[in-house]
Design a protein around this motif. Structure first.
Motif, PDB file in Angstrom:
ATOM      1  N   ARG A 410       0.871  -1.176   0.000  1.00 59.75           N
ATOM      2  CA  ARG A 410       0.000   0.000   0.000  1.00 59.75           C
ATOM      3  C   ARG A 410       0.912   1.232   0.000  1.00 59.75           C
ATOM      4  NH1 ARG A 410      -4.170   0.362   4.632  1.00 59.75           N
ATOM      5  NH2 ARG A 410      -2.357   0.879   5.915  1.00 59.75           N
ATOM      6  N   ILE A 411       0.769   2.033  -1.018  1.00 61.97           N
ATOM      7  CA  ILE A 411       1.638   3.199  -1.189  1.00 61.97           C
ATOM      8  C   ILE A 411       0.785   4.442  -0.961  1.00 61.97           C
ATOM      9  CG2 ILE A 411       3.160   4.426  -2.786  1.00 61.97           C
ATOM     10  CD1 ILE A 411       3.158   1.476  -4.215  1.00 61.97           C
ATOM     11  N   GLU A 412       1.079   5.162   0.097  1.00 66.19           N
ATOM     12  CA  GLU A 412       0.351   6.382   0.416  1.00 66.19           C
ATOM     13  C   GLU A 412       1.269   7.571   0.219  1.00 66.19           C
ATOM     14  OE1 GLU A 412      -1.414   5.874   4.435  1.00 66.19           O
ATOM     15  OE2 GLU A 412      -0.537   3.888   4.230  1.00 66.19           O
ATOM     16  N   SER A 413       0.741   8.637  -0.328  1.00 68.74           N
ATOM     17  CA  SER A 413       1.458   9.908  -0.381  1.00 68.74           C
ATOM     18  C   SER A 413       0.772  10.853   0.594  1.00 68.74           C
ATOM     19  CB  SER A 413       1.432  10.494  -1.792  1.00 68.74           C
ATOM     20  OG  SER A 413       2.068   9.609  -2.681  1.00 68.74           O
ATOM     21  N   VAL A 414       1.505  11.281   1.611  1.00 70.75           N
ATOM     22  CA  VAL A 414       0.940  12.116   2.673  1.00 70.75           C
ATOM     23  C   VAL A 414       1.465  13.530   2.501  1.00 70.75           C
ATOM     24  CG1 VAL A 414       0.648  12.342   5.163  1.00 70.75           C
ATOM     25  CG2 VAL A 414       1.019  10.088   4.157  1.00 70.75           C
ATOM     26  N   CYS A 415       0.542  14.505   2.530  1.00 70.06           N
ATOM     27  CA  CYS A 415       0.950  15.910   2.414  1.00 70.06           C
ATOM     28  C   CYS A 415       1.266  16.440   3.811  1.00 70.06           C
ATOM     29  CB  CYS A 415      -0.171  16.724   1.763  1.00 70.06           C
ATOM     30  SG  CYS A 415       0.305  18.420   1.446  1.00 70.06           S
ATOM     31  N   LEU A 416       2.514  16.871   4.006  1.00 67.96           N
ATOM     32  CA  LEU A 416       2.951  17.274   5.337  1.00 67.96           C
ATOM     33  C   LEU A 416       2.656  18.743   5.626  1.00 67.96           C
ATOM     34  CD1 LEU A 416       6.406  15.479   5.514  1.00 67.96           C
ATOM     35  CD2 LEU A 416       4.244  14.728   6.472  1.00 67.96           C
ATOM     36  N   LEU A 417       2.856  19.617   4.663  1.00 70.07           N
ATOM     37  CA  LEU A 417       2.707  21.053   4.901  1.00 70.07           C
ATOM     38  C   LEU A 417       1.622  21.601   3.988  1.00 70.07           C
ATOM     39  CD1 LEU A 417       6.463  22.082   5.007  1.00 70.07           C
ATOM     40  CD2 LEU A 417       4.957  21.783   6.955  1.00 70.07           C
ATOM     41  N   ALA A 418       0.782  22.436   4.526  1.00 70.09           N
ATOM     42  CA  ALA A 418      -0.266  23.043   3.705  1.00 70.09           C
ATOM     43  C   ALA A 418       0.108  24.483   3.371  1.00 70.09           C
ATOM     44  CB  ALA A 418      -1.593  22.996   4.443  1.00 70.09           C
ATOM     45  N   GLU A 419       1.404  24.743   3.183  1.00 70.05           N
ATOM     46  CA  GLU A 419       1.832  26.084   2.794  1.00 70.05           C
ATOM     47  C   GLU A 419       1.714  26.216   1.279  1.00 70.05           C
ATOM     48  OE1 GLU A 419       5.728  26.869   4.186  1.00 70.05           O
ATOM     49  OE2 GLU A 419       5.289  26.325   6.261  1.00 70.05           O
ATOM     50  N   GLU A 420       2.287  27.314   0.770  1.00 66.96           N
ATOM     51  CA  GLU A 420       2.240  27.519  -0.673  1.00 66.96           C
ATOM     52  C   GLU A 420       3.133  26.516  -1.399  1.00 66.96           C
ATOM     53  OE1 GLU A 420       5.472  31.150  -0.168  1.00 66.96           O
ATOM     54  OE2 GLU A 420       3.387  31.574  -0.609  1.00 66.96           O
ATOM     55  N   HIS A 421       4.100  25.936  -0.691  1.00 67.07           N
ATOM     56  CA  HIS A 421       4.971  24.919  -1.303  1.00 67.07           C
ATOM     57  C   HIS A 421       4.719  23.611  -0.579  1.00 67.07           C
ATOM     58  CE1 HIS A 421       8.455  24.416  -4.026  1.00 67.07           C
ATOM     59  NE2 HIS A 421       8.650  23.353  -3.274  1.00 67.07           N
ATOM     60  N   LEU A 422       4.063  22.654  -1.256  1.00 64.25           N
ATOM     61  CA  LEU A 422       3.631  21.433  -0.591  1.00 64.25           C
ATOM     62  C   LEU A 422       4.765  20.437  -0.490  1.00 64.25           C
ATOM     63  CD1 LEU A 422       0.176  20.956  -2.324  1.00 64.25           C
ATOM     64  CD2 LEU A 422       0.703  22.162  -0.214  1.00 64.25           C
ATOM     65  N   GLN A 423       4.778  19.671   0.607  1.00 65.85           N
ATOM     66  CA  GLN A 423       5.771  18.627   0.824  1.00 65.85           C
ATOM     67  C   GLN A 423       5.046  17.306   0.957  1.00 65.85           C
ATOM     68  OE1 GLN A 423       8.930  18.508   0.723  1.00 65.85           O
ATOM     69  NE2 GLN A 423       9.865  17.243   2.290  1.00 65.85           N
ATOM     70  N   TRP A 424       5.280  16.412   0.012  1.00 66.46           N
ATOM     71  CA  TRP A 424       4.635  15.094   0.032  1.00 66.46           C
ATOM     72  C   TRP A 424       5.643  14.046   0.465  1.00 66.46           C
ATOM     73  CZ3 TRP A 424      -0.520  14.189  -1.171  1.00 66.46           C
ATOM     74  CH2 TRP A 424      -1.225  15.288  -1.700  1.00 66.46           C
ATOM     75  N   LYS A 425       5.173  13.101   1.259  1.00 66.87           N
ATOM     76  CA  LYS A 425       6.054  12.054   1.764  1.00 66.87           C
ATOM     77  C   LYS A 425       5.430  10.702   1.470  1.00 66.87           C
ATOM     78  CE  LYS A 425       6.729  10.073   6.101  1.00 66.87           C
ATOM     79  NZ  LYS A 425       6.649  10.168   7.543  1.00 66.87           N
ATOM     80  N   PRO A 426       6.155   9.775   0.856  1.00 68.33           N
ATOM     81  CA  PRO A 426       5.587   8.443   0.610  1.00 68.33           C
ATOM     82  C   PRO A 426       5.645   7.578   1.869  1.00 68.33           C
ATOM     83  CG  PRO A 426       7.780   8.575  -0.322  1.00 68.33           C
ATOM     84  CD  PRO A 426       7.500   9.920   0.292  1.00 68.33           C
ATOM     85  N   HIS A 427       4.608   6.808   2.080  1.00 66.98           N
ATOM     86  CA  HIS A 427       4.578   5.878   3.214  1.00 66.98           C
ATOM     87  C   HIS A 427       4.103   4.535   2.668  1.00 66.98           C
ATOM     88  CE1 HIS A 427       4.270   4.347   7.248  1.00 66.98           C
ATOM     89  NE2 HIS A 427       2.994   4.047   7.068  1.00 66.98           N
ATOM     90  N   ILE A 428       4.911   3.504   2.811  1.00 66.45           N
ATOM     91  CA  ILE A 428       4.618   2.194   2.211  1.00 66.45           C
ATOM     92  C   ILE A 428       4.441   1.169   3.320  1.00 66.45           C
ATOM     93  CG2 ILE A 428       5.469   0.395   0.644  1.00 66.45           C
ATOM     94  CD1 ILE A 428       7.084   2.542  -0.766  1.00 66.45           C
ATOM     95  N   THR A 429       3.360   0.411   3.263  1.00 70.58           N
ATOM     96  CA  THR A 429       3.180  -0.718   4.176  1.00 70.58           C
ATOM     97  C   THR A 429       3.096  -1.996   3.347  1.00 70.58           C
ATOM     98  OG1 THR A 429       0.816  -0.216   4.166  1.00 70.58           O
ATOM     99  CG2 THR A 429       2.083   0.518   6.068  1.00 70.58           C
ATOM    100  N   ILE A 430       3.587  -3.092   3.919  1.00 68.08           N
ATOM    101  CA  ILE A 430       3.684  -4.361   3.207  1.00 68.08           C
ATOM    102  C   ILE A 430       2.723  -5.350   3.859  1.00 68.08           C
ATOM    103  CG2 ILE A 430       5.269  -6.193   2.463  1.00 68.08           C
ATOM    104  CD1 ILE A 430       7.554  -4.159   3.137  1.00 68.08           C
ATOM    105  N   TRP A 431       1.916  -5.987   3.026  1.00 67.31           N
ATOM    106  CA  TRP A 431       0.958  -6.987   3.502  1.00 67.31           C
ATOM    107  C   TRP A 431       1.211  -8.275   2.742  1.00 67.31           C
ATOM    108  CZ3 TRP A 431      -2.458  -5.195   7.271  1.00 67.31           C
ATOM    109  CH2 TRP A 431      -2.458  -3.794   7.452  1.00 67.31           C
ATOM    110  N   SER A 432       1.167  -9.388   3.471  1.00 69.80           N
ATOM    111  CA  SER A 432       1.414 -10.670   2.809  1.00 69.80           C
ATOM    112  C   SER A 432       0.155 -11.526   2.878  1.00 69.80           C
ATOM    113  CB  SER A 432       2.586 -11.394   3.460  1.00 69.80           C
ATOM    114  OG  SER A 432       2.283 -11.691   4.806  1.00 69.80           O
ATOM    115  N   THR A 433      -0.033 -12.337   1.861  1.00 67.83           N
ATOM    116  CA  THR A 433      -1.202 -13.224   1.837  1.00 67.83           C
ATOM    117  C   THR A 433      -0.942 -14.439   2.708  1.00 67.83           C
ATOM    118  OG1 THR A 433      -0.314 -14.337  -0.103  1.00 67.83           O
ATOM    119  CG2 THR A 433      -1.821 -12.517  -0.494  1.00 67.83           C
TER     120      THR A 433
END
Length: 1497
Positions: A410-433
């Motif tokens: 699961r690949i999430e892109s999280v927006c850290l700052l809501a200023e005029e210059h946005l900073q996005w950070k990827p957060h990955i979680t791993i799930w196994s069957t």
């Protein structure tokens, strides 16, 4: 060949990365994510049974626009039909799919192919503008070498809006437009060859029958699995299908393979879904297509478009409304691969469809269903779910899922700052069957949390530039005193806290722009960061801190400049930066170097870079200022001190640093001009922007402005605009000092503008002093007072253009680029760093320094006060003392450059003892102030930059043998160069070279061995240090890096090779497959495999690393195979020598400047041990070919074209000095035959005769014993070259002939010259017992004047009972003339006899010239000496008389030998150490190492 090593400097802020596309590779497990800024991140999966971690390894920099899509391809795949044609091997085919490559496409049309094994960009190419903007990339199932790319025409407005809205699908970069347009949407679908990135076929180009393209995929139908179709869908659920030809690759040779859709089968399913415009995502699997809507999912069959079933999500928790949040909605869905479905298909392939299908919402909650369609019945069963993300509900989130083997990411892109210059950070979680029993005891599928992706921020804490214990107190106090805005109180603790993480994480926001400033000597001077808070920080390298001024003392003692500076003043995010050194002077100001910054606050600020003071604020824009562009090199006054600013108000302004005001405004662009270049040579500015006027077509428009008048010169639209813009970039690159269209020190991304390949004349202008005089950043004839190399006024008058020109005439040793904000890449060019400044060049430049003392085009004859010419008229020519001083100063500068390079490129913290030695003895500075990582340069300016922690850097060493080879070669070469420069540091330099040659591999055993083909390409480098380093590394790595097709079974089992297969990509070969395939192969197959490997040129990954060609690939294969066959025969297959020798001979005769010398050396070195048995019959032809080449290119007839010699001098020396003697020794009769034929077949003054004589001398010195039986031929040839009847040849060859004759007489005692060199006597070395003779020649007429009979006296041979008269014996063992030349004495070992002949005077002999053999005047028997042992080869009369019965059995054995074997035995036992010397009167002394006796004649 270029060897460039990259060091990457990261800021303390993690890069922003909003995921827009993903791709996975199964073997080895790898995840790639593409971002909205064009960055790609390469993640590796490290998994165990209980836990997994996905770690970011490197950032792949090749795009400057949002990534549209990613796909896994295989540029090196071999088709079944091609396998048969190219003699491909089993090893190739079984490993072809084991390691693929990544192809990435961004919305501005740039395509890149990234190698998984080496990690670098193997090819980067922009698609033609008529194609449109890429939106989806899919690999063809039938042939993964080819990819299908769908391109649309979209508006820039929607593209920009995309960054601020929530993403509905990870693959969706282009946002749908709901409004209907007058014109139907246009679309292009092309097939691209991933090896060349060229379009091989156009499947569709024109107006779509459906609405704007939402989705594209390649599908096959159950009726015909071999036939594929392209399915396209819009956001209303309507479909359009285009059939795909079976063999798209067949068109790739001829033309573009253009096929219009009218020629293809096109099917349209016009019936859409009832909910218009609510399709969030589309997925396909075989012939089923799923439309994911906001509240349900509909499944249809292809190609009919029949609905087979649907899933509704109204009752599920996917759509539940949380408190304080918006309504959840579905955003995506994918089909998952599972083994259960595969088993069902195997049983009933055509009747059943069963797949797991996952859907997810915008909060990260995912539900997995089992979908089955059996005999027209649709079933849906909910299996399990993955819980939603734990992020707070008010955070902005973008979610996607992707499957890798039995893991789900699961690949999430999280927006850290809501200023005029946005900073996005990827957060990955791993799930196994996993499978578990439910409440009813039934086995069901479920997902468990298995791991998490490591965050970017980890490296900030893990790889701190320095921890407290390592920072010396004096360094901290230096920072305190030099920091202009440091608080006066607080002490060291507060300061260290502020400088922690470089002070960039919390205090100043994120890095929004960055650049590296390069100084006058083309070395990096400082890194400048602009922050979202409006602050600007500059961090200096202090590279030349210890460099003394010319004739002065080291100036680091009185250093007045701080290592860090802050510039405060902007109220908005700093968007662009530039640094410029003044050519003229600003009225009322005294600044030399300025920093220009543009910001979100719509202002441009100009700062004094030396003092940090603000000079002025400019307000020429009413929108954010995005770019600052400096004037190119060779710009004349008054434009040399101007700059361009580009704003979001669609205006471009030209401002002057002399008047400090805007001089020109270029308005009226339809949108923000994203690409702007300034061509000062033509006096134009080119601005490329997009026009979005509401129609569905987007036409790029190029505005060309006249700088002098400010008028708009021309407007070009469509494809012509791109062609003209590329033409502008090419013109600027050709005249640029850096070879790039980017001018000077600017923060504009190095990926934005097209990169022109540095080919023919990129740097030729650097040798012209008149052009150099007008550079905007470097002014020839002046020494600018830089911060890094300040020179006192008294010294500066000595340091005139000789020094400046010598430095400037070289290529940049270190080039800098900033692909993304906060990431600076330093590229170190090995050739420029290792090749020393030449003393002769320096003196030559000193002679010409009166050519140009003034800066041209300044508008006045008086030079500016800042930049006075350094020659104040006192003298034109530098004195020898000045030249010596300049050379010493350059030597010191070179040491500084090498230390800086080694400091940034060395892998610290692996060997602590070596690190200490480098700091104390070699005086290296650890780059503790920076986050430093390794990198890799790819095609056309692309970069692979590892993250700055040791594990990521070591991962590149483990993955890429190309990287290992280039970095090791650079470090060992620089260490050897350092030894030659500074003997005091030789111990540390030697330890450094040993570390990268051997010790590193011993410390970390799983790093890849250097790539052998890459190393051999540097065996003929200009620099001796590089050549030696490449050969040393080859020998240290050879046993671990033998290419798989060449490797013997014994070596495979013994060295546990993860062998480099030589294809770059196909390295990861399963050892079991390898063993079985090796056992199956017969010897014939092995030969075919080796031949295929030798002839392969496409399957090379390292070629793009060093900028080589396919010819380099093939030739390096031949050289590697030949070197291994000679030096490591036990580790390679036995048949290798036989197979490689003919390609090696062809390579020698190809007269290739780079490789033929190496091939000739290898052919010579292995001639006796390896090649002679393979090519013995072809040696004379090869000798003749070499003579022919020498005759063609070196003869007098070629003197007129001496400038364009076909054979380079170095190669000619190798052929004549190394290869010819070895060939001659291998086949002496063949060589002599060819040599004699040259007398008649070539001109009398041909250099071939001289070469023959020189080769003869080398053969005589090398193996005289084997030449002995052909002594008559040798003497005849030498005498022919001095024949008085051919005066031309005699004049050409006389000196060499006499040298050859002297050498023959020295080596063979049976050849003698009298003291006056008027007579020559040659005796038979081996002859029949009763037929031995001696020939006497007159040297003046070169005539044979007498033959002397040296056979035994009558009657004596009959005493030998067992011998016949035809037996071969050693006839004459030594000869000597009497001091007066009137007599000749000879000794024969056979018979132990000394003979004496009395010769007449020469004139009488010439007159009578009777060639009847003359009997000797006197005969003396020599008694056997102690240790003399007669045997079958030395059977003498005395031996028979004295009755050596004990030797009878030896003689019996000798009798059984054939005449040829007897001859070999005689030659083997031939003694060439007998000597006859006159000792006064008529006495002669016989010696054989020691004196044997004196005899009276």
């Amino acid at each position: 060949m270029k060897c460039r090593s990259v060091a990457c400097i990261w800021s303390g802020t993690a890069p922003s990365h909003r995921v827009t596309a993903t791709a996975v590779l199964d073997h080895p497990p790898t995840l790639y994510t593409g971002g909205s800024d064009g960055s790609l991140i390469w993640w590796n999966l490290h998994s165990t049974d209980s836990n997994s971690e996905i770690v970011p390894i490197a950032m792949l920099c090749g795009h400057a626009a949002p990534i549209a899509d990613l796909a896994i391809c295989d540029p090196l795949v071999v088709l079944e039909s091609e396998k048969r044609d190219s003699l491909s091997n089993v090893e190739l085919t079984c490993s072809a799919h084991s390691c693929g490559a990544l192809i990435s496409a961004c919305v501005d049309g740039m395509l890149c192919v990234w190698s998984r094994s080496s990690g670098h960009c193997r090819r980067r190419r922009k698609m033609p503008p008529w194609v449109g903007s890429p939106s989806m990339v899919r690999t063809l199932p039938s042939n993964p070498r080819y990819v299908c790319i769908a391109c649309c025409f979209v508006d820039t407005v929607h593209l920009n809006d995309h960054h601020s809205v929530e993403s509905s699908d990870v693959g969706e970069v282009l946002v749908d437009r709901e409004a209907q347009h007058k014109k139907p949407p246009k679309c292009t679908v092309v097939i691209v060859d991933s090896y060349t990135l060229s379009i091989v076929q156009t499947l569709f180009h024109g107006n779509l029958s459906i609405e704007s393209l939402k989705f594209m995929d390649v599908v096959s139908f159950m009726e015909d699995q071999d036939k594929h179709s392209i399915v396209m869908a819009d956001s209303f659920g309507r479909l359009q299908l285009v059939s795909l030809p079976k063999d798209p690759h067949q068109d790739r040779e001829g033309g573009t393979g253009l096929h219009m859709s009218s020629q293809m089968e096109v099917t349209v399913c016009a019936e859409g879904l009832s909910e218009r415009g609510q399709v969030m995502a589309i997925a396909t699997c075989e012939n089923v297509i799923a439309f994911v809507l906001t509240s349900r999912c509909i499944f249809k069959l292809l190609p009919t478009g029949t609905t087979i079933g649907e899933i509704t999500f109204v009752d599920s928790n996917l759509l539940c409304k949380e408190s304080n949040s918006t309504q959840s909605h579905i955003v995506g869905g994918i089909f998952l691969k599972n083994e259960h479905a595969a088993n069902l298909e195997a049983q009933e392939p055509h009747k059943i469809f069963s797949r797991t299908f996952a859907v997810w919402n915008n909060k990260g909650l995912s539900i997995v269903y089992l979908i089955s369609y059996v005999r027209d019945t649709f079933k849906c069963e909910r299996l399990c779910e993955i819980p939603a993300s734990s992020n707070s509900f008010d955070v902005r989130l973008s979610v996607s899922f992707i499957q890798l083997s039995h893991y789900i990411f699961r690949i999430e892109s999280v927006c850290l700052l809501a200023e005029e210059h946005l900073q996005w950070k990827p957060h990955i979680t791993i799930w196994s069957t996993c499978r578990k029993h439910d409440d009813h005891g039934k086995l069901c599928l479920s997902f468990k949390f298995h791991g998490v992706g490591r965050s970017f921020v980890d490296w900030i804490s893990n790889s701190m530039p320095s921890n407290e214990s390592e920072v010396p107190v004096n360094m901290q106090t230096k920072l305190t005193s030099s920091h202009p805005f440091a608080p006066s109180s607080g002490g060291l603790k507060n300061l260290h806290t502020e400088n922690d993480n470089l002070g960039l994480v919390n205090k100043r926001g994120i890095v929004s722009s960055s650049m590296v400033i390069s100084e006058t000597f083309f070395v990096p001077y400082a890194v400048v960061y602009g922050f979202s808070s409006g602050e600007i920080e500059m961090v200096r390298f202090d590279l030349l801190e210890g460099l003394s001024s010319l004739g002065g003392s080291p100036r680091h003692g009185a250093k007045s400049h701080m290592s860090r500076q802050l510039f405060l003043g902007h109220t908005g995010t700093v968007l662009c930066l530039a640094a410029h050194r003044m050519v003229g002077v600003a009225k009322g100001w005294s600044f030399n170097q300025v920093l220009v910054s543009g910001s979100m606050d719509c202002t441009v600020r100009i700062w004094d870079l030396d003092t940090g003071n603000l000079i002025t604020v400019m307000h020429q824009h009413v929108g954010p200022v995005r770019q600052i562009i400096l004037p190119p090199a060779h710009t004349y006054r008054p434009w040399s001190d101007c700059f361009l600013s580009v704003g979001e108000d669609s205006c471009v302004a030209l401002a002057s640093l002399e008047t400090l005001r805007a001089e020109r405004i270029f308005p009226g662009h339809p949108s923000y001009p994203a690409k702007v270049v300034w061509d000062s040579g033509r006096g134009y500015i080119a601005c490329l922007c997009r026009n979005h006027s509401g129609t569905s077509d987007t036409v790029d428009i190029l505005y060309i402005w006249d700088v002098k008048t400010g008028a708009r010169e021309r407007v070009l639209r469509g494809t012509a605009s791109h062609s003209m813009f590329d033409h502008f970039c090419q013109g600027i690159s050709m005249n640029s000092i850096s070879g790039s269209a980017l001018n000077g020190n600017t923060s504009v991304s190095s990926l934005l503008l097209p990169v022109i390949e540095d080919g023919a004349s990129t740097h030729t202008h650097l040798n012209n002093s008149d052009k150099l005089a007008t550079s905007s950043n470097v002014v020839a004839g002046t020494i600018t007072e830089s911060n890094t190399s300040r020179v006192s006024k008294g010294d500066s008058e000595k340091l005139f253009p000789a020094l400046q020109m010598a430095i400037q005439s070289r290529k940049h040793p270190i080039t800098c680029s900033c692909p993304f904000p906060g990431i600076a890449a330093l590229s170190f060019d090995l050739a420029s760093l290792v090749f020393p400044y030449q003393k002769d060049d320096l003196i030559a430049n000193g002679r010409d320094k009166n050519e140009d003392n003034f800066v041209k085009g300044q508008g006045s004859e008086t030079p500016s006060p800042q930049h006075r010419p350094l020659d104040n008229g006192s003298g034109v020519h530098a004195t020898s003392n000045d030249t010596v001083q300049e050379i010493e100063w350059i030597r010191t500068l070179e040491e500084c450059l090498l230390r800086f390079s080694l400091g940034f490129l060395h892998l610290w913290n692996v060997d602590s003892e070596l690190d200490t030695l480098l700091i104390t003895d070699l005086k290296l500075k650890r780059p503790d102030n920076f986050f430093v990582a390794s990198g890799f340069q790819g095609d056309k300016g692309s970069l692979t930059l590892t993250f700055p922690n040791l594990s990521a850097i070591l991962e590149l060493w483990r993955m890429s043998s190309e990287f290992c080879a280039m970095r090791s070669l650079t470090m060992v070469s620089l260490a050897q160069r350092m030894i030659s420069l500074s003997h005091a540091s030789s111990n540390a330099s030697s330890a450094l070279a040993a570390f990268y040659t051997r010790n590193f591999a011993e410390k970390i055993s799983d790093i890849k061995p250097p790539f052998l083909q890459l190393l051999v390409s540097f065996w003929q480098d200009e620099s001796e240090h590089v050549r030696m380093a490449a050969r040393s590394l080859f020998h240290c790595a050879a046993s671990r890096a033998i290419p798989l097709p060449l490797c013997s079974k014994r070596a495979t089992g013994h060295t546990n090779l993860s062998s480099i297969s030589g294809h770059g990509e196909t390295e990861h070969v399963n050892s079991n497959i390898e063993e079985t395939s090796t056992n199956i192969l017969s010897s014939k197959d092995e030969e075919l495999n080796i031949l295929a490997w030798l002839e392969s040129f496409e399957m090379q990954d390292w070629i793009s690393c060093v900028g080589g060609t396919s010819q380099d690939a093939m030739t390096s294969h031949i050289i590697v195979a030949a070197a291994l066959a000679i030096w490591y025969p036990s580790l390679v297959k036995p048949c290798l020598a036989m197979l490689v020798v003919h390609p090696l001979m062809k390579l020698v005769m190809a007269m290739n400047e780079k490789y033929s010398s190496t091939a000739a050396e290898l052919l010579a070195e292995g001639m006796e041990s390896t090649w002679k048995g393979c090519i013995s019959s072809e040696i004379p032809r090869l000798i003749g070919d070499i003579f022919f080449q020498i005759e063609c290119v070196s003869g007098p007839s070629a003197s007129s074209s001496a400038q364009n010699l076909a054979v380079p001098v170095g190669l000619r020396d190798t052929l004549v000095g190394v290869l010819l003697p070895s060939l001659a020794m291998a086949d002496i009769p063949g060589f002599l035959t060819v040599m004699e034929s040259q007398i008649w077949s070539t001109a009398s003054d041909s250099p071939v005769h001289l070469v023959s004589l020189m080769t003869l001398i080398r053969v005589v010195r090398g193996s005289p014993r084997h030449l002995a039986q052909y002594l008559d031929k040798v003497i005849d040839f030498i005498l022919q070259t001095v024949d008085p009847s051919n005066s031309v040849m005699r004049k050409t060859c006389f000196q060499s002939s006499m040298s050859a004759l002297k050498e023959v007489a020295r080596a063979f005692p049976m050849v003698a010259l009298n003291d006056t060199w008027t007579k020559l006597a040659v005796g038979d070395v081996i002859g029949e017992k009763n037929n031995a003779s001696i020939r006497v020649y007159d040297m003046q007429s070169v005539m044979k004047i007498k033959i002397l009979d040296a056979s035994g006296p009558p009657g004596l041979p009959n005493l030998l009972a067992t011998s016949s008269e035809m037996t071969l014996v050693t006839a004459i063992s030594a000869l000597n003339f009497s001091p007066d030349g009137e007599g000749l004495v000879a000794f024969s070992e056979h018979g132990l006899m000394i003979r004496w002949w009395s010769l007449g005077s020469v004139w009488w002999e010439k007159l009578s010239r009777n060639l009847v053999p003359v009997q000797c005047t006197k005969l003396i028997f020599v008694p056997p000496w102690e240790g003399f042992s007669p045997n079958s080869t030395r059977s003498s009369i005395m031996a028979s008389i004295m009755g050596y019965d004990g030797q009878s059995n030896i003689q019996e054995n000798a009798k059984g030998l054939s005449q040829a074997d007897n001859l070999k035995l005689l030659i083997h036992n031939l003694e060439l150490s007998y000597r006859l010397e006159w000792v006064g009167g008529r006495k002669v002394r016989l010696t054989h190492g020691h004196e044997l006796g004196t005899f009276q004649l």
